[in-house]
Design a protein around this motif. Structure first.
Motif, PDB file in Angstrom:
ATOM      1  N   GLU A   6       0.822  -1.222   0.000  1.00 37.29           N
ATOM      2  CA  GLU A   6       0.000   0.000   0.000  1.00 37.29           C
ATOM      3  C   GLU A   6       0.852   1.267   0.000  1.00 37.29           C
ATOM      4  N   ILE A   7       2.120   1.142  -0.316  1.00 44.02           N
ATOM      5  CA  ILE A   7       3.023   2.304  -0.200  1.00 44.02           C
ATOM      6  C   ILE A   7       2.431   3.520  -0.942  1.00 44.02           C
ATOM      7  N   GLU A   8       2.449   4.655  -0.270  1.00 40.31           N
ATOM      8  CA  GLU A   8       1.895   5.860  -0.887  1.00 40.31           C
ATOM      9  C   GLU A   8       2.910   6.491  -1.836  1.00 40.31           C
ATOM     10  N   VAL A   9       2.387   7.082  -2.890  1.00 36.68           N
ATOM     11  CA  VAL A   9       3.249   7.690  -3.902  1.00 36.68           C
ATOM     12  C   VAL A   9       2.793   9.123  -4.151  1.00 36.68           C
ATOM     13  N   GLY A  10       3.738  10.044  -4.099  1.00 34.47           N
ATOM     14  CA  GLY A  10       3.377  11.451  -4.275  1.00 34.47           C
ATOM     15  C   GLY A  10       4.267  12.146  -5.286  1.00 34.47           C
ATOM     16  N   ALA A  11       3.908  13.382  -5.572  1.00 31.62           N
ATOM     17  CA  ALA A  11       4.694  14.162  -6.533  1.00 31.62           C
ATOM     18  C   ALA A  11       5.041  15.509  -5.916  1.00 31.62           C
ATOM     19  N   MET A  12       6.198  16.012  -6.308  1.00 32.01           N
ATOM     20  CA  MET A  12       6.537  17.363  -5.879  1.00 32.01           C
ATOM     21  C   MET A  12       5.864  18.350  -6.816  1.00 32.01           C
ATOM     22  N   VAL A  13       5.395  19.434  -6.237  1.00 29.63           N
ATOM     23  CA  VAL A  13       4.855  20.518  -7.051  1.00 29.63           C
ATOM     24  C   VAL A  13       5.887  21.636  -6.952  1.00 29.63           C
ATOM     25  N   GLU A  14       6.738  21.695  -7.960  1.00 30.22           N
ATOM     26  CA  GLU A  14       7.826  22.686  -7.915  1.00 30.22           C
ATOM     27  C   GLU A  14       8.040  23.340  -9.273  1.00 30.22           C
ATOM     28  N   ILE A  15       7.170  22.988 -10.215  1.00 33.57           N
ATOM     29  CA  ILE A  15       7.210  23.609 -11.543  1.00 33.57           C
ATOM     30  C   ILE A  15       5.833  24.255 -11.735  1.00 33.57           C
ATOM     31  N   PRO A  16       5.782  25.479 -12.222  1.00 36.32           N
ATOM     32  CA  PRO A  16       4.472  26.143 -12.339  1.00 36.32           C
ATOM     33  C   PRO A  16       3.427  25.318 -13.102  1.00 36.32           C
ATOM     34  N   SER A  17       3.875  24.562 -14.121  1.00 34.59           N
ATOM     35  CA  SER A  17       2.884  23.778 -14.878  1.00 34.59           C
ATOM     36  C   SER A  17       2.209  22.741 -13.983  1.00 34.59           C
ATOM     37  N   PHE A  55      -0.330  11.995  -2.375  1.00 35.56           N
ATOM     38  CA  PHE A  55      -0.049  13.250  -1.669  1.00 35.56           C
ATOM     39  C   PHE A  55       0.798  14.130  -2.578  1.00 35.56           C
ATOM     40  N   LEU A  56       0.863  15.409  -2.227  1.00 35.01           N
ATOM     41  CA  LEU A  56       1.702  16.348  -2.988  1.00 35.01           C
ATOM     42  C   LEU A  56       2.565  17.129  -2.002  1.00 35.01           C
ATOM     43  N   SER A  57       3.718  17.581  -2.468  1.00 40.61           N
ATOM     44  CA  SER A  57       4.566  18.387  -1.608  1.00 40.61           C
ATOM     45  C   SER A  57       5.110  19.546  -2.431  1.00 40.61           C
ATOM     46  N   ILE A  58       4.947  20.754  -1.912  1.00 38.49           N
ATOM     47  CA  ILE A  58       5.353  21.936  -2.682  1.00 38.49           C
ATOM     48  C   ILE A  58       6.824  22.225  -2.421  1.00 38.49           C
ATOM     49  N   GLY A  59       7.600  22.206  -3.497  1.00 39.32           N
ATOM     50  CA  GLY A  59       9.022  22.544  -3.401  1.00 39.32           C
ATOM     51  C   GLY A  59       9.179  24.011  -3.751  1.00 39.32           C
ATOM     52  N   THR A  60       9.085  24.851  -2.743  1.00 40.20           N
ATOM     53  CA  THR A  60       9.090  26.293  -3.034  1.00 40.20           C
ATOM     54  C   THR A  60      10.440  26.785  -3.541  1.00 40.20           C
ATOM     55  N   ASN A  61      11.517  26.059  -3.222  1.00 48.74           N
ATOM     56  CA  ASN A  61      12.836  26.526  -3.686  1.00 48.74           C
ATOM     57  C   ASN A  61      12.843  26.631  -5.210  1.00 48.74           C
ATOM     58  N   ASP A  62      12.371  25.560  -5.847  1.00 44.47           N
ATOM     59  CA  ASP A  62      12.326  25.582  -7.310  1.00 44.47           C
ATOM     60  C   ASP A  62      11.122  26.351  -7.825  1.00 44.47           C
ATOM     61  N   LEU A  63       9.987  26.176  -7.163  1.00 42.52           N
ATOM     62  CA  LEU A  63       8.772  26.840  -7.654  1.00 42.52           C
ATOM     63  C   LEU A  63       8.994  28.353  -7.774  1.00 42.52           C
ATOM     64  N   ILE A  64       9.630  28.929  -6.770  1.00 41.99           N
ATOM     65  CA  ILE A  64       9.846  30.387  -6.807  1.00 41.99           C
ATOM     66  C   ILE A  64      10.800  30.750  -7.952  1.00 41.99           C
ATOM     67  N   CYS A  97       7.897  21.587   1.479  1.00 38.41           N
ATOM     68  CA  CYS A  97       9.221  21.125   1.911  1.00 38.41           C
ATOM     69  C   CYS A  97      10.345  22.025   1.414  1.00 38.41           C
ATOM     70  N   GLY A  98      10.022  23.169   0.806  1.00 39.62           N
ATOM     71  CA  GLY A  98      11.080  24.118   0.422  1.00 39.62           C
ATOM     72  C   GLY A  98      11.551  24.866   1.663  1.00 39.62           C
ATOM     73  N   GLU A  99      12.570  25.679   1.483  1.00 39.09           N
ATOM     74  CA  GLU A  99      13.195  26.341   2.633  1.00 39.09           C
ATOM     75  C   GLU A  99      12.257  27.269   3.403  1.00 39.09           C
ATOM     76  N   ILE A 100      11.234  27.831   2.740  1.00 37.40           N
ATOM     77  CA  ILE A 100      10.376  28.761   3.495  1.00 37.40           C
ATOM     78  C   ILE A 100       9.583  28.033   4.580  1.00 37.40           C
ATOM     79  N   ALA A 101       9.444  26.701   4.444  1.00 35.79           N
ATOM     80  CA  ALA A 101       8.694  25.957   5.472  1.00 35.79           C
ATOM     81  C   ALA A 101       9.382  26.074   6.837  1.00 35.79           C
ATOM     82  N   GLY A 102      10.703  26.291   6.829  1.00 38.89           N
ATOM     83  CA  GLY A 102      11.438  26.373   8.087  1.00 38.89           C
ATOM     84  C   GLY A 102      11.753  27.802   8.482  1.00 38.89           C
ATOM     85  N   ASP A 103      11.156  28.755   7.772  1.00 40.77           N
ATOM     86  CA  ASP A 103      11.430  30.158   8.077  1.00 40.77           C
ATOM     87  C   ASP A 103      10.291  30.703   8.930  1.00 40.77           C
TER      88      ASP A 103
END
Ligand code: PEP
Ligand code: MG
Length: 585
Positions: free
Chosen positions: A432-443, A457-466, A511-517
């Motif tokens: 049942e392992i869960e599989v997710g994608a990073m959302v770090e490209i505007p598309s 699940f999804l995880s936003i990579g703000t480092n690249d997204l920005i 999970c981008g750096e702003i999450a820890g700011d």
């Protein structure tokens, strides 16, 4: 930049990249070409500089004689003769006098003057018609490199051989540089290049050591062995700090320790707001060695396991077994907690390090999932290792740099093939392992509804997204001021991703750096993030803040800043909210 020659203290200003204060000895690390520093000397330093030059000439003469002997022994007198010409260049009185004159007159360091004078000689000889004289250019070049190496005290260094309490000074540090770094001896690092989300900065945060980046020319102004003070709070580096300065900073450090003790005191408490809204606060890790710190800071699992480190450390593709051991060790270190393992994200600032993969370090090229979907052997080996390790804990798989649905589908298709193989071979794994994608490209950010239909699940990579949203290279210090997490476009995009994720009933973390700011944490909470994943060293302060925040206030903050148009004012408002909420300084 301010300089105070009377105290011989030099202050450089850069970008504050990782908090903390450190005081140690500089270790200048240069990748390729010899970098010649340009330093202003105080009158009283000139005699010492000339003494250094004399010593370097003697040292170089001994080295040339040594090489001459070796060549004579192996290739004969004829070949060894060339080194006589080198000795003549080295001891040329006119050249030496010119260098000494320039040091006295310009009050610049001797390597800088020697480099200038030898360059003038080389350009003079290369303009000659006479072939014999033209050839002297090569001799001067060879000799000058030797002398400069001896003056700068620089060999091609290995970051695995740091002295105790070293402050690494570099143009930049790539993940391959840092893969072999002796982390225990590293006190801080500073770089000429770089923005706040470069790999080296992320590493500094995970080690909890200070870093200052974007200094432009620190490697020219600092010599190995110089005493350095690094202020990672304000982005300041002081060369030869005065007693006064050190005293002032010892107070900054002790105030900070007092604050950190307060933040740490709430670590055993749940990750929830004052009014009971829960949000997972998770750790970003590079490998099993980071788990001790993640467990100590009470992380609610691992929100991002960057697996590139393992590949770069191995200087090639690690075997399935090596990977399995690493992933299983992480799973076991976090019993009953989710661990999101991101598949190989090679490329961009995570370059080669001995892998056969070669491309300019473009952030928009053949990297991450694009590379894995072509190099399916590499991808399948990693998926096998992750799946096998999923029998040891609650692992999840996450794909980086997804730009559209076909990539997600293809990755999942390969995953299904790998699962079949493991079943046939009788290996245990989490079906049942869960599989997710990073959302770090505007598309990807604008098709969250489509991705959500095929991911757990999804995880936003703000480092690249920005960087992709604003078209601003996250490593380029020249455009670092344009890299703005509080840009209205970024805030609107984050709101859209999180709203669409909620509508699709899929968990979305950051999970981008702003999450820890701490300046952004309440905003992300208010926007509805399900989890924030960050370097463990940042977690106590963020948790303290979240536990003081009311979810209703965080939501009101979101409404307020989404109405604002000026990035600087938004940052000021977020900072004010943080201060009011935390209530201590
Ligand atoms: C990101 O892009 O935000 C991210 C977490 O990935 P990385 O920093 O490894 O590119
Ligand atoms: Mg990324």
């Amino acid at each position: 930049m301010t300089e105070n020659n009377a105290r011989k203290e030099i202050v450089l200003e850069g970008i504050a990249a990782s908090a903390g204060v450190a005081h140690g000895k500089a270790f200048v690390y240069l990748h390729n070409e010899l970098e010649v520093p340009c330093l202003d000397l105080h009158e009283s330093e000139i005699d010492g500089e000339i003494e250094r030059f004399n010593r370097a000439i003697l040292e170089t003469r001994a080295q040339i004689n040594d090489v001459r002997k070796k060549i004579e022994g192996s290739l004969g007198e004829g070949e060894a003769h060339i080194f006589d010409a080198h000795l003549l260049v080295l001891e040329d009185i006119a050249l030496i006098d010119e260098v000494l004159g320039e040091v006295r007159q310009s009050k610049k360091n001797v390597e800088y003057c020697y480099d200038n004078v030898t360059r003038r000689y080389m350009s003079f000889f290369s303009s000659m018609e006479d072939e014999y004289l033209k050839e002297r250019v090569t001799d001067i070049k060879d000799v000058s490199r030797r002398v400069l190496h001896n003056l700068i005290g620089l060999k091609k260094v290995d970051l695995g051989e740091l002295d105790e309490n070293s402050v690494v000074v570099s143009q930049d540090l790539t993940p391959s540089d840092t893969a072999d770094l002796d982390r225990d001896k590293l006190l801080a690092f500073i770089t000429d290049a770089g923005g706040k989300t470069g790999h080296s900065v992320i590493m500094a945060r995970s080690l909890g050591i200070p870093a200052v980046v974007g200094l432009h020319d620190a490697t020219h102004r600092i010599r190995s062995g110089d005493e350095i003070l690094v202020d990672g709070y304000d982005g300041i580096v002081v060369i030869n700090p005065s007693e006064n300065r050190l005293f002032q900073y010892s107070k900054v450090a002790s105030d900070r320790h007092r604050l950190e003790a307060i933040y740490r005191s709430i670590l055993p408490e749940p990750s929830a707001t004052v009014d009971g809204h829960e949000i997972s606060l998770m750790a970003n890790i590079d490998g099993a060695r980071d788990m001790e710190m993640a467990v100590k800071t009470g992380a609610d699992g691992v929100g991002l396991f960057r697996t590139e480190g393992l590949f770069l450390h191995h200087h090639g593709y690690p075997s399935e077994e090596v990977q399995y051991q690493e992933y299983a060790a992480v799973a076991k270190a976090a019993p009953n907690q989710p661990v999101i393992v991101r598949t190989l994200d090679i490329g961009g600032d995570k370059t080669t390090g001995g892998l056969e993969y070669q491309e300019d370090d473009s952030f928009m090229g053949f990297r991450a999932i694009r590379f894995c979907l072509v190099n399916t052997d590499v991808f399948k080996t990693q998926l096998r290792a992750i799946l096998r390790a999923s029998a040891e804990g609650l692992l999840k798989i996450m794909y980086p740099m997804i730009s559209g649905l076909p990539e997600l589908r293809e990755a999942n298709r390969i995953l299904a093939v790998v699962k079949d193989e493991l079943r046939t071979e009788g290996h245990a794994f989490d079906e049942e392992i869960e599989v997710g994608a990073m959302v770090e490209i505007p598309s990807a950010a604008v098709i969250v509804d489509l991705l959500a239909a095929e991911a757990d699940f999804l995880s936003i990579g703000t480092n690249d997204l920005i960087q992709y949203l604003i078209a601003v290279d996250r490593l380029n210090d020249r455009v670092a001021d344009l890299y703005q997490p509080a840009h209205p476009a970024v805030l609107r995009m984050l709101q859209r991703i999180l709203d669409d994720g909620r509508a699709a009933k899929i968990p979305v973390g950051i999970c981008g750096e702003i999450a820890g700011d701490p300046v952004y944490a309440s905003l992300l909470l208010g926007l509805g993030a399900d989890s924030l994943s960050m370097s463990s060293s940042l977690l106590p302060e963020v948790k303290y803040l979240i536990r003081k925040t009311k979810i209703t206030a965080a939501r009101a903050l979101v409404e307020e800043v989404l109405e604002m148009s000026d990035t600087a004012l938004i940052v000021a408002r977020l900072e004010a909210f943080r201060k009011e909420t935390v209530g201590i300084e």
